[in-house]
Scaffold this motif. Structure first.
Motif, PDB file in Angstrom:
ATOM      1  N   LYS A 361      52.257  -6.860  51.773  1.00 48.64           N
ATOM      2  CA  LYS A 361      52.990  -7.926  52.128  1.00 48.64           C
ATOM      3  C   LYS A 361      54.048  -8.392  50.975  1.00 48.64           C
ATOM      4  CE  LYS A 361      49.828 -10.002  55.592  1.00 48.64           C
ATOM      5  NZ  LYS A 361      49.004 -11.328  55.837  1.00 48.64           N
ATOM      6  N   GLU A 362      55.146  -8.761  51.154  1.00 51.84           N
ATOM      7  CA  GLU A 362      56.320  -9.146  50.150  1.00 51.84           C
ATOM      8  C   GLU A 362      55.557  -9.933  49.043  1.00 51.84           C
ATOM      9  OE1 GLU A 362      60.774 -10.389  49.527  1.00 51.84           O
ATOM     10  OE2 GLU A 362      59.917 -10.192  51.702  1.00 51.84           O
ATOM     11  N   LYS A 363      54.838 -10.905  49.465  1.00 50.15           N
ATOM     12  CA  LYS A 363      54.430 -11.936  48.519  1.00 50.15           C
ATOM     13  C   LYS A 363      53.358 -11.279  47.475  1.00 50.15           C
ATOM     14  CE  LYS A 363      52.469 -16.518  48.064  1.00 50.15           C
ATOM     15  NZ  LYS A 363      51.979 -17.854  48.895  1.00 50.15           N
ATOM     16  N   GLU A 364      52.460 -10.619  47.974  1.00 54.83           N
ATOM     17  CA  GLU A 364      51.578  -9.927  47.388  1.00 54.83           C
ATOM     18  C   GLU A 364      52.140  -8.876  46.562  1.00 54.83           C
ATOM     19  OE1 GLU A 364      47.222  -7.258  48.360  1.00 54.83           O
ATOM     20  OE2 GLU A 364      48.652  -8.322  49.969  1.00 54.83           O
ATOM     21  N   THR A 365      53.122  -8.192  46.991  1.00 50.50           N
ATOM     22  CA  THR A 365      53.636  -7.147  46.497  1.00 50.50           C
ATOM     23  C   THR A 365      54.371  -7.619  44.700  1.00 50.50           C
ATOM     24  OG1 THR A 365      53.990  -5.739  47.921  1.00 50.50           O
ATOM     25  CG2 THR A 365      55.379  -5.330  45.958  1.00 50.50           C
ATOM     26  N   LEU A 366      55.093  -9.094  44.829  1.00 47.92           N
ATOM     27  CA  LEU A 366      55.777  -9.751  44.028  1.00 47.92           C
ATOM     28  C   LEU A 366      54.873  -9.905  42.703  1.00 47.92           C
ATOM     29  CD1 LEU A 366      58.463 -11.874  45.828  1.00 47.92           C
ATOM     30  CD2 LEU A 366      58.693  -9.812  44.355  1.00 47.92           C
ATOM     31  N   VAL A 367      53.620 -10.464  43.470  1.00 46.66           N
ATOM     32  CA  VAL A 367      52.554 -10.781  42.267  1.00 46.66           C
ATOM     33  C   VAL A 367      52.036  -9.719  41.444  1.00 46.66           C
ATOM     34  CG1 VAL A 367      50.274 -11.818  42.052  1.00 46.66           C
ATOM     35  CG2 VAL A 367      51.924 -12.830  43.784  1.00 46.66           C
ATOM     36  N   THR A 368      51.855  -8.536  42.497  1.00 38.60           N
ATOM     37  CA  THR A 368      51.415  -7.391  41.745  1.00 38.60           C
ATOM     38  C   THR A 368      52.422  -6.810  40.794  1.00 38.60           C
ATOM     39  OG1 THR A 368      50.148  -6.683  43.725  1.00 38.60           O
ATOM     40  CG2 THR A 368      50.518  -4.979  42.249  1.00 38.60           C
ATOM     41  N   LYS A 369      53.735  -6.723  41.062  1.00 35.23           N
ATOM     42  CA  LYS A 369      54.617  -6.297  40.137  1.00 35.23           C
ATOM     43  C   LYS A 369      54.685  -7.143  38.655  1.00 35.23           C
ATOM     44  CE  LYS A 369      57.734  -4.237  43.436  1.00 35.23           C
ATOM     45  NZ  LYS A 369      58.804  -4.223  44.268  1.00 35.23           N
ATOM     46  N   LYS A 370      54.744  -8.496  38.873  1.00 36.19           N
ATOM     47  CA  LYS A 370      54.519  -9.288  37.887  1.00 36.19           C
ATOM     48  C   LYS A 370      53.331  -9.075  36.915  1.00 36.19           C
ATOM     49  CE  LYS A 370      56.957 -12.761  35.825  1.00 36.19           C
ATOM     50  NZ  LYS A 370      58.134 -12.449  35.254  1.00 36.19           N
ATOM     51  N   GLU A 371      52.337  -8.973  37.411  1.00 36.43           N
ATOM     52  CA  GLU A 371      51.010  -8.428  36.757  1.00 36.43           C
ATOM     53  C   GLU A 371      51.343  -7.257  36.079  1.00 36.43           C
ATOM     54  OE1 GLU A 371      47.759 -10.967  36.809  1.00 36.43           O
ATOM     55  OE2 GLU A 371      49.897 -11.488  36.554  1.00 36.43           O
ATOM     56  N   ILE A 372      51.808  -6.280  36.599  1.00 33.82           N
ATOM     57  CA  ILE A 372      52.261  -4.781  36.055  1.00 33.82           C
ATOM     58  C   ILE A 372      52.887  -5.114  34.690  1.00 33.82           C
ATOM     59  CG2 ILE A 372      53.037  -2.590  36.237  1.00 33.82           C
ATOM     60  CD1 ILE A 372      52.232  -2.826  39.079  1.00 33.82           C
ATOM     61  N   GLU A 373      53.977  -5.846  34.927  1.00 35.51           N
ATOM     62  CA  GLU A 373      55.097  -5.989  34.009  1.00 35.51           C
ATOM     63  C   GLU A 373      54.411  -6.899  32.571  1.00 35.51           C
ATOM     64  OE1 GLU A 373      59.656  -7.752  33.352  1.00 35.51           O
ATOM     65  OE2 GLU A 373      58.619  -8.091  35.370  1.00 35.51           O
ATOM     66  N   ASN A 374      53.726  -7.823  32.818  1.00 31.54           N
ATOM     67  CA  ASN A 374      53.081  -8.555  31.737  1.00 31.54           C
ATOM     68  C   ASN A 374      51.660  -7.723  30.918  1.00 31.54           C
ATOM     69  OD1 ASN A 374      50.784  -9.292  33.296  1.00 31.54           O
ATOM     70  ND2 ASN A 374      51.705 -11.027  33.834  1.00 31.54           N
ATOM     71  N   GLY A 375      51.405  -6.686  31.900  1.00 29.08           N
ATOM     72  CA  GLY A 375      50.315  -5.838  31.283  1.00 29.08           C
ATOM     73  C   GLY A 375      48.838  -6.420  31.595  1.00 29.08           C
ATOM     74  N   ASN A 376      48.825  -7.394  32.572  1.00 30.53           N
ATOM     75  CA  ASN A 376      47.647  -7.818  33.020  1.00 30.53           C
ATOM     76  C   ASN A 376      46.638  -7.044  33.633  1.00 30.53           C
ATOM     77  OD1 ASN A 376      47.776 -10.217  31.724  1.00 30.53           O
ATOM     78  ND2 ASN A 376      48.386 -11.507  33.808  1.00 30.53           N
ATOM     79  N   PHE A 377      47.454  -5.691  34.446  1.00 25.30           N
ATOM     80  CA  PHE A 377      46.939  -4.882  34.929  1.00 25.30           C
ATOM     81  C   PHE A 377      46.936  -3.641  34.107  1.00 25.30           C
ATOM     82  CE2 PHE A 377      47.876  -6.518  39.451  1.00 25.30           C
ATOM     83  CZ  PHE A 377      46.613  -7.058  39.730  1.00 25.30           C
ATOM     84  N   GLN A 378      45.717  -3.258  33.760  1.00 26.67           N
ATOM     85  CA  GLN A 378      45.673  -1.864  32.894  1.00 26.67           C
ATOM     86  C   GLN A 378      45.561  -0.612  33.734  1.00 26.67           C
ATOM     87  OE1 GLN A 378      42.162  -4.425  31.944  1.00 26.67           O
ATOM     88  NE2 GLN A 378      42.192  -3.882  29.871  1.00 26.67           N
ATOM     89  N   LEU A 379      45.059  -0.591  34.833  1.00 29.42           N
ATOM     90  CA  LEU A 379      44.787   0.683  35.650  1.00 29.42           C
ATOM     91  C   LEU A 379      45.888   0.125  36.875  1.00 29.42           C
ATOM     92  CD1 LEU A 379      44.245   3.330  36.435  1.00 29.42           C
ATOM     93  CD2 LEU A 379      42.102   2.839  37.015  1.00 29.42           C
ATOM     94  N   ILE A 380      46.861   0.823  37.251  1.00 23.58           N
ATOM     95  CA  ILE A 380      47.727   0.747  38.661  1.00 23.58           C
ATOM     96  C   ILE A 380      47.368   1.830  39.425  1.00 23.58           C
ATOM     97  CG2 ILE A 380      49.889  -0.034  39.489  1.00 23.58           C
ATOM     98  CD1 ILE A 380      49.226  -0.523  35.437  1.00 23.58           C
ATOM     99  N   VAL A 381      47.241   1.539  40.600  1.00 20.91           N
ATOM    100  CA  VAL A 381      47.070   2.683  41.686  1.00 20.91           C
ATOM    101  C   VAL A 381      48.074   2.298  42.925  1.00 20.91           C
ATOM    102  CG1 VAL A 381      45.510   4.026  43.323  1.00 20.91           C
ATOM    103  CG2 VAL A 381      44.629   2.899  41.385  1.00 20.91           C
ATOM    104  N   GLY A 382      48.796   3.447  43.243  1.00 22.20           N
ATOM    105  CA  GLY A 382      49.535   3.250  44.450  1.00 22.20           C
ATOM    106  C   GLY A 382      50.184   4.470  44.846  1.00 22.20           C
ATOM    107  N   THR A 383      51.127   4.269  45.740  1.00 27.06           N
ATOM    108  CA  THR A 383      52.092   5.465  46.398  1.00 27.06           C
ATOM    109  C   THR A 383      53.135   5.634  45.455  1.00 27.06           C
ATOM    110  OG1 THR A 383      53.084   3.893  47.956  1.00 27.06           O
ATOM    111  CG2 THR A 383      51.037   4.814  48.621  1.00 27.06           C
ATOM    112  N   HIS A 384      54.303   6.215  46.203  1.00 31.26           N
ATOM    113  CA  HIS A 384      55.517   6.355  45.580  1.00 31.26           C
ATOM    114  C   HIS A 384      56.045   4.836  45.193  1.00 31.26           C
ATOM    115  CE1 HIS A 384      56.735   6.233  49.943  1.00 31.26           C
ATOM    116  NE2 HIS A 384      57.793   5.501  49.264  1.00 31.26           N
TER     117      HIS A 384
END
Length: 701
Positions: A361-384
């Motif tokens: 979902k769009e809202k969930e995706t925006l939160v994930t992208k923010k966490e990736i950008e600020n470095g909170n997610f150390q390992l990121i798994v996904g598609t293209h």
């Protein structure tokens, strides 16, 4: 008058706008394209074989009369097989076309017409046939009125409607007479001498006008002039690969130290020991990570050899060094499986993991992208979705791309275009033959995991036909009654008028009845992400006993209790796909089986693929056979893989020439990395000006 090679073909004598539009269909736009429109075979007009003497595997030419033409329906589809029966005094033979060369093609060959037929002889269901041959109408004296009666060996080009062989040869003959005498060499003289290659001008003239030479040598592409042009195609590709490798070694990569706190903790959490192959692979890659330039490495390993655990351990090392790691998979099912496994292993160790895919979902995706950008997610798994423009990383140190053959080469470089130079690890469970790897992945270092985890039992594979369907269903029921589970794979989601094939949707309903009371689930790519996830959870938990699916389960799905894989219309699948599908079973402690259920009309090539599957489980042997049967373009998918569209070269047939061209290209840059030596001035100019070699060095005033 001499003509420049960049002259549009429209301005050639006898061409004009109409014919140039036909030439454009064959990708012939300029004079240079016509020069490099090479014959697909050669026909010896002075010899003919009696029909009774034709042998399978032989490239033959014979003269016969048309006895019958007919169109054969292919089941309920709109497709037709076109067949002409030819006869001579010794017998008859069927010629078949599975696609029409061009509209109204067959109207030229009426019953009684005398025809010269040229092509490869095959067998189908015990009968001798010829598929997609070249046909030439003859007069009653056995002469083609459009050709020189004394002509010996003639080049045969691929045709399109409105372009016959006579016209094609006339156009190319005109090009040769007005350009070839002034052609300048494209390969340095020292390379030509070292590899005993003739010159460009001589080779182009001979390939298009071989004269009275040995027909078999030309038909098998063994003539030195063909070899010279094949060498050049490989040489320029390998030179670009060599420069790419040299460029990688000059970049600054993420600085790593051999910390091991997290990776050691992860090792201890594993319920098994690594194989020797995994340990060797880890050692090679760790060595790369500690170097000052970015790693670019390909890990090849058969289905189930444990590549994912290797990737997780490397991610742990990168996270230990304060960097982020990303794992990219081609499908949501595989990406989700990696994510769930990573959560299970990493979260108890205090590592935060993010998941990104197009299905969220769009809202969930925006939160994930923010966490990736600020470095909170150390390992990121996904598609293209990981390589979208608005996905920003704080400190990306490693990118793992799973099943690389599903991604295009351009996608692999998109992270670099964001200004990042992370380490790259490419993983594939499709073992790639050495010849193909040298071209598609030539800029990568290689690691191979050949061992399988201890305790893996071999999978029994059998080919059966439609008349044994009830036996197959009984066998599935036996497995289910023993507490096991099964996959049943179909090539289609739903019924279609174009293809007379069984489909997953209809057959899931039939299997519910046939295998009652065992629960049947239906999985395919059209389902929503949460629906797929729910189905897979139920199948893994044993609530669903039979999973009917399309090839979305081809990679990554891991259910140890599933011991049976039934593939319907198995002849419709490529070898690599069949091998991947079979790899979904045999992952637990119980004996596993793969049943290849073939349709009613199976081609010789289809039977050969099924035979290979029943004879070996070695993915590398299967890959070699797949490349041999399908050719390089089909093997990886030319459009997606970035595989070059060779004009004359063939990766299977010309492997020895490929090896020589690669040696030459790498020797050039090893001895003269800046291309400053006078003997390499041709190469230096071509690369500096970024032009096609043929256009640069064959330009005419």
């Amino acid at each position: 008058m001499d003509i420049a090679l960049d002259t549009p073909v429209q301005y050639l004598k006898g061409v004009g706008p109409k014919i140039s539009s036909l030439l454009a269909k064959k990708d012939i736009h300029h004079v240079v394209d016509a020069l490099h429109w090479f014959p697909r075979t050669y026909e010896d007009r002075k010899s003919a074989t009696a029909i009774q003497d034709l042998m399978p595997g032989q490239l033959a030419s014979f003269v016969g009369r048309v006895a019958l033409y007919r169109e054969i329906p292919m089941g309920r589809t709109v497709r037709r097989i076109h067949e002409i029966i030819f006869k001579d005094e010794t017998g008859r033979i069927s010629a078949k076309w599975f696609r029409v060369p061009f509209r109204n093609y067959f109207s030229n060959f009426k019953p009684g017409a005398l025809v010269r037929v040229t092509g490869e002889i095959k067998t189908y269901r015990g009968a001798t046939e010829i598929h997609h041959p070249d046909l030439r109408l003859l007069d009653e004296n056995g002469i083609d009125p459009t050709e020189d009666a004394d002509a010996g060996l003639l080049p045969i080009y691929s045709e399109t409607e409105g372009l016959n062989q006579k016209l094609i040869r006339k156009i190319i003959g005109h090009v040769l007479s007005t350009t070839a005498q002034n052609l300048q060499e494209t390969v340095p003289d020292w390379i030509l001498k070292k590899y005993n290659l003739p010159g460009l001008k001589e080779s182009l003239l001979k390939v298009h006008q071989p004269g009275e030479d040995d027909p078999l040598k030309w038909q098998e592409f063994r003539d030195p002039h063909q070899r010279r042009l094949i060498f050049e195609e490989f040489f320029w590709l390998e030179l670009l690969i060599a420069r790419s490798r040299a460029g990688i070694s000059l970049e600054d990569g993420p600085a790593m130290k051999a910390k091991g706190t997290l990776s050691q903790a992860l090792r201890k959490a594993l319920p098994f020991s690594l194989t020797d192959g995994q340990e060797k692979c880890l050692s090679e890659i760790t060595g790369d990570l500690l170097k000052p330039h970015p790693m670019h490495r390909l890990v090849q390993g058969d289905v189930g050899c444990g590549k994912t655990i290797v990737a997780f351990l490397l991610a742990a090392l990168v996270i230990d060094n304060g960097f982020q790691a990303a794992i990219m998979a081609p499908t949501e099912i595989l990406a989700e499986q990696h994510f769930l496994k990573a959560k299970e292993l990493f979260e108890p160790l205090g590592i935060k993991i993010g998941f990104l895919s197009g299905g969220k979902k769009e809202k969930e995706t925006l939160v994930t992208k923010k966490e990736i950008e600020n470095g909170n997610f150390q390992l990121i798994v996904g598609t293209h979705a990981l390589i979208q423009d608005d996905v920003l990383f704080k400190n990306l140190g490693l990118v793992v791309i799973d099943e690389q053959h599903r991604f295009g080469v351009k996608q692999r470089s998109q992270l670099k275009q964001k200004g990042l130079s992370p380490h790259f690890l490419v993983m594939t469970a499709t073992p790639i033959p050495r010849t193909l790897a040298m071209t598609v992945y030539g800029d990568l270092d290689f690691s191979v995991i050949r061992e399988m985890p201890k305790g893996r039992l071999p999978i029994t594979t059998r080919t059966v036909y439609e008349n044994k369907r009830s036996v197959v269903y009984n066998f599935i029921r036996e497995q289910l009654e023993r507490g096991r589970q099964a996959y049943v794979i179909y090539p289609l989601v739903e019924e279609t008028e174009k293809l007379d094939l069984k489909n997953a949707t209809d057959m899931a309903q039939i299997l519910e009845v046939e295998l009652a009371p065992f629960k049947v689930g239906l999985l395919h790519g059209r389902l929503k992400s949460d629906e797929k996830e729910d189905l897979m959870k139920k199948f893994k938990a044993g609530e669903i006993k039979v999973l009917v699916s399309t090839t979305v389960v081809e990679v990554g799905v891991d259910v140890p209790n599933a011991t049976l894989m039934l593939i319907e219309h198995a002849e419709r699948f490529g070898l690599a796909q069949l091998h991947q599908l079979r790899g979904r079973v045999g992952r637990g402690q119980h004996k596993s089986y793969c049943i290849l259920l073939a349709g009613r009309a199976v081609s010789d090539e289809g039977k050969e693929r099924l035979k290979v599957m029943t004879m070996t489980q070695d993915g590398f042997k299967i890959a070699e056979e797949d490349l041999r049967l399908r050719g390089p373009g089909e093997f990886l998918g030319t459009r997606q893989s970035g595989l070059p569209g060779f004009k004359l070269a063939n990766l299977v047939r010309d492997v020895e020439t490929l090896v020589e061209a690669r040696q030459a290209a790498f020797e050039v840059l090893e001895k003269d990395p800046d291309l400053k030596e006078p003997r390499n001035h041709l190469i230096h100019e071509a690369i500096t000006l970024n032009r096609k070699p043929a256009l640069l060095f064959a330009s005419i005033g």
